[in-house]
Design an enzyme around this catalytic site. Sequence first.
Site, PDB file in Angstrom:
ATOM      1  N   HIS A   1      24.890 -19.481  20.601  1.00  0.00           N
ATOM      2  CA  HIS A   1      25.888 -18.665  21.183  1.00  0.00           C
ATOM      3  C   HIS A   1      27.182 -19.277  21.253  1.00  0.00           C
ATOM      4  O   HIS A   1      27.472 -20.761  20.985  1.00  0.00           O
ATOM      5  CB  HIS A   1      25.581 -18.905  22.958  1.00  0.00           C
ATOM      6  CG  HIS A   1      24.413 -18.097  23.171  1.00  0.00           C
ATOM      7  ND1 HIS A   1      24.170 -17.657  24.467  1.00  0.00           N
ATOM      8  CD2 HIS A   1      23.322 -17.340  22.586  1.00  0.00           C
ATOM      9  CE1 HIS A   1      22.809 -16.985  24.671  1.00  0.00           C
ATOM     10  NE2 HIS A   1      22.563 -16.728  23.587  1.00  0.00           N
TER      11      HIS A   1
ATOM     12  N   GLU B   1      29.498 -20.188  23.586  1.00  0.00           N
ATOM     13  CA  GLU B   1      29.619 -21.552  24.222  1.00  0.00           C
ATOM     14  C   GLU B   1      29.147 -22.978  23.702  1.00  0.00           C
ATOM     15  O   GLU B   1      29.654 -23.755  23.789  1.00  0.00           O
ATOM     16  CB  GLU B   1      29.098 -21.217  25.616  1.00  0.00           C
ATOM     17  CG  GLU B   1      29.696 -20.004  26.410  1.00  0.00           C
ATOM     18  CD  GLU B   1      28.940 -18.812  26.090  1.00  0.00           C
ATOM     19  OE1 GLU B   1      28.511 -18.557  25.032  1.00  0.00           O
ATOM     20  OE2 GLU B   1      28.624 -18.101  27.349  1.00  0.00           O
TER      21      GLU B   1
ATOM     22  N   CYS C   1      25.340 -16.824  29.872  1.00  0.00           N
ATOM     23  CA  CYS C   1      24.114 -16.652  30.429  1.00  0.00           C
ATOM     24  C   CYS C   1      23.537 -17.962  31.100  1.00  0.00           C
ATOM     25  O   CYS C   1      24.184 -18.950  31.091  1.00  0.00           O
ATOM     26  CB  CYS C   1      23.139 -16.311  29.130  1.00  0.00           C
ATOM     27  SG  CYS C   1      23.060 -17.956  28.184  1.00  0.00           S
TER      28      CYS C   1
ATOM     29  N   CYS D   1      23.724 -21.135  28.850  1.00  0.00           N
ATOM     30  CA  CYS D   1      24.642 -21.665  28.666  1.00  0.00           C
ATOM     31  C   CYS D   1      25.444 -22.381  29.728  1.00  0.00           C
ATOM     32  O   CYS D   1      26.017 -23.398  29.667  1.00  0.00           O
ATOM     33  CB  CYS D   1      26.026 -20.554  27.681  1.00  0.00           C
ATOM     34  SG  CYS D   1      25.378 -20.218  26.169  1.00  0.00           S
TER      35      CYS D   1
END
Length: 158
Positions: free
Chosen positions: A64, A66, A94, A97
């Site tokens: 992701h 992040e 999410c 993360c």
Amino acid sequence: MKYYSFTDEPLVSPDEFFMKEALKEAKLALKEDEIPVGAVLVANGRIIGKGHNLTERLNDVTAHAEMQAFTAAANFLGAKYLTDCTLYVTLEPCVMCAGAAYWTQISRIVFGAFDTQRGFSKINQKILHPKTEWIGGILENECSQLIKDFFITKRNKS
């Protein structure tokens, strides 16, 4: 709060300025046919890490935006903790993360669009480090429209 003009654009808050930088990262993901989420990590008014979704390219569900930004910032600092740093991300993190943010001990998270299905704030706000402050909805329209357009295009191709 001070407002800055980093270009010839009208004065914007630091949160808006750095969210625009995160949007640039999201557009890089879009060019790679990834879900358009971008992130930048800032310390002392300077970007020290950035990233965008790479889950398809890397065939890695953990890639992701992040996570990419956390890794880049940690490498830049030569340290695993990101205290006194702010994460700017175009979509609410999410749970994965947010959990990673907990371990970095990041001071602040600023996100654009709320994720009403998978975002940490709907699932469990306590997943963040107790000292981490967060705010959502910065440039929310631009951030959410980018994602909506991506999925509309995907559906129309099917």
